[in-house]
Write a protein that holds these residues in place. Sequence first.
Motif, PDB file in Angstrom:
ATOM      1  N   ARG A   1      -8.996   2.457   3.905  1.00 23.54           N
ATOM      2  CA  ARG A   1      -9.197   3.485   4.617  1.00 23.54           C
ATOM      3  C   ARG A   1      -8.724   1.734   5.604  1.00 23.54           C
ATOM      4  NH1 ARG A   1     -10.219   9.354   5.347  1.00 23.54           N
ATOM      5  NH2 ARG A   1      -8.404   9.366   3.481  1.00 23.54           N
TER       6      ARG A   1
ATOM      7  N   GLU B   1      -1.286  -2.456   7.685  1.00 29.29           N
ATOM      8  CA  GLU B   1       0.047  -2.258   7.464  1.00 29.29           C
ATOM      9  C   GLU B   1       0.788  -2.636   8.487  1.00 29.29           C
ATOM     10  OE1 GLU B   1       2.303   0.436   4.671  1.00 29.29           O
ATOM     11  OE2 GLU B   1       0.858   1.695   5.449  1.00 29.29           O
TER      12      GLU B   1
ATOM     13  N   ARG C   1      -0.726   0.074  -1.825  1.00 33.00           N
ATOM     14  CA  ARG C   1      -0.592   1.456  -1.072  1.00 33.00           C
ATOM     15  C   ARG C   1      -0.152   2.684  -1.881  1.00 33.00           C
ATOM     16  NH1 ARG C   1      -2.705  -0.200   4.281  1.00 33.00           N
ATOM     17  NH2 ARG C   1      -1.856  -2.781   4.131  1.00 33.00           N
ATOM     18  N   SER C   2      -1.156   3.956  -0.507  1.00 30.12           N
ATOM     19  CA  SER C   2      -0.434   5.603  -1.201  1.00 30.12           C
ATOM     20  C   SER C   2       0.581   5.624  -1.416  1.00 30.12           C
ATOM     21  CB  SER C   2      -1.461   6.544  -0.133  1.00 30.12           C
ATOM     22  OG  SER C   2      -1.021   6.098   0.989  1.00 30.12           O
TER      23      SER C   2
ATOM     24  N   GLN D   1       5.355   5.153   5.339  1.00 26.65           N
ATOM     25  CA  GLN D   1       4.869   5.023   6.433  1.00 26.65           C
ATOM     26  C   GLN D   1       4.938   6.407   7.006  1.00 26.65           C
ATOM     27  OE1 GLN D   1       6.230   1.092   7.866  1.00 26.65           O
ATOM     28  NE2 GLN D   1       5.763   0.324   5.964  1.00 26.65           N
ATOM     29  N   ARG D   2       3.312   6.691   7.558  1.00 21.29           N
ATOM     30  CA  ARG D   2       3.089   7.243   9.136  1.00 21.29           C
ATOM     31  C   ARG D   2       3.721   7.129  10.134  1.00 21.29           C
ATOM     32  NH1 ARG D   2      -2.958   8.124   7.958  1.00 21.29           N
ATOM     33  NH2 ARG D   2      -2.938   8.872   5.487  1.00 21.29           N
TER      34      ARG D   2
ATOM     35  N   ARG E   1      -0.722   3.531   5.641  1.00 21.97           N
ATOM     36  CA  ARG E   1      -1.673   3.779   4.241  1.00 21.97           C
ATOM     37  C   ARG E   1      -3.281   3.740   3.785  1.00 21.97           C
ATOM     38  NH1 ARG E   1       3.915   3.525   1.053  1.00 21.97           N
ATOM     39  NH2 ARG E   1       3.552   1.059   2.535  1.00 21.97           N
ATOM     40  N   ASP E   2      -3.481   4.177   3.283  1.00 19.64           N
ATOM     41  CA  ASP E   2      -4.556   4.174   1.951  1.00 19.64           C
ATOM     42  C   ASP E   2      -4.298   3.235   1.601  1.00 19.64           C
ATOM     43  OD1 ASP E   2      -6.364   5.896   4.031  1.00 19.64           O
ATOM     44  OD2 ASP E   2      -6.486   7.142   2.123  1.00 19.64           O
TER      45      ASP E   2
ATOM     46  N   GLU F   1       4.834  14.470  -1.551  1.00 14.13           N
ATOM     47  CA  GLU F   1       4.681  14.374  -0.250  1.00 14.13           C
ATOM     48  C   GLU F   1       4.065  16.035   0.327  1.00 14.13           C
ATOM     49  OE1 GLU F   1       8.523  13.567   0.765  1.00 14.13           O
ATOM     50  OE2 GLU F   1       8.620  11.753   0.113  1.00 14.13           O
TER      51      GLU F   1
ATOM     52  N   GLN G   1       0.506  15.668   0.256  1.00 15.40           N
ATOM     53  CA  GLN G   1      -0.598  14.223   1.303  1.00 15.40           C
ATOM     54  C   GLN G   1      -0.724  15.641   2.434  1.00 15.40           C
ATOM     55  OE1 GLN G   1       2.102  10.979   0.736  1.00 15.40           O
ATOM     56  NE2 GLN G   1       1.218  10.836  -1.548  1.00 15.40           N
TER      57      GLN G   1
ATOM     58  N   GLY H   1      -3.580  13.534   3.897  1.00 17.64           N
ATOM     59  CA  GLY H   1      -2.753  12.166   2.943  1.00 17.64           C
ATOM     60  C   GLY H   1      -3.076  12.147   1.774  1.00 17.64           C
ATOM     61  N   PRO H   2      -2.581  11.380   1.114  1.00 25.90           N
ATOM     62  CA  PRO H   2      -2.363  11.187   0.148  1.00 25.90           C
ATOM     63  C   PRO H   2      -3.876  11.012  -1.100  1.00 25.90           C
ATOM     64  CG  PRO H   2      -2.864   8.747   0.917  1.00 25.90           C
ATOM     65  CD  PRO H   2      -3.059   9.781   1.822  1.00 25.90           C
TER      66      PRO H   2
END
Length: 356
Positions: free
Chosen positions: A162, A166, A199-200, A204-205, A211-212, A342, A345, A350-351
């Motif tokens: 984490r 990115e 990536r998880s 993207q957030r 992302r983790d 989704e 998550q 989170g993922p």
Amino acid sequence: MVRNKKPHTLGGTPHRPTGTLDEFVCTPSTLSCSRPPDNMAPGSPGSESAGEPTLDGTQDDTLALIKQELAMISAQMLTKADTGGLLRELRAAVKEEVAALRKDLSSVEVRVEALETEAQASRAQHQAAELATTRQGNMLLSLRRQVEDLENRSRRQNIRIRGLPEPDTAPLQDTLQALFRQILGEECPAVIKLDRAHRSLGPQRPDGRPRDVLCCLHDYSLKERLMTAARGMADIPFRGASVALYQDLSGLTLDARRALRPLTTTLREKGIAYRWGFPFSLQIRQGNAWIQVRWPEDVPRALRALRLPPIRIRNWLLETPLAQLHEVAEDGRPPSPTRRRERAQRMLGGPRGVEE
């Protein structure tokens, strides 16, 4: 001159003249009673019959009328035979009503017995169904723990990273190699074999947080060395960012740990050592022994053993947000795998990581 004497009184009441016997026997309308005049001389001819009433022809008519009335009354009165007949009719009517009532009572008794039998059978079926439901619930919980343990075992070679920036211009494999060499230092092998790294899942957030990164190391012992070294570091600076390494766990385990967060926070404040076990359990050290919390029912017992105040812990087996993942869409079709992923998550914060 001598005063006249007052008439004799009884009890202070003046004496009233009673009159002759004819006034009580004869009525003025039916019988004429003659009384000699007061001024008649004692020796007059009418004075001899002054004490006897004189009856005329109306007395016979009155007696005849009385006899006629008595005959009519006697004719209207019930005879013994009539009374016996009425009693027999009344007895027959009562007997008929009692027989009908007994018949109704017998019918009601049969229906009540049938209802009691059905109620007993329903009660027995309900108890059997309740017992079967309890057993099935226990079996489902046991299967859930086994599935959770199998999923965690399938992830035991995974590492969740984490904070890695990115986007990154360098390939992800090269970035991870550099990070692991920084953590292990001279003990790091020349080549670290990674089965996969990515990536998880999910977009993207929007807040810009990276992302983790999930990676699976081929060598389990090397993965444990990395986790042990990272656990001793409070912060891992890497390329201008703060990076942290975590064990990749299933969503059920993460949800259970979130539910026990109030307890673990209290344990850290009190300086009580604890650790996580597999299959899922929270092991709390008490002297030379360990107290295990595997089910929500174990929390009150552990608090009493540690002499801690009551803490409200959510039942992670029944109040888990993962139960909402099986909801269907509005059109009746199940959601697609991407939509389920989704939603998971978002619910778990989170993922979920790599699923093997």
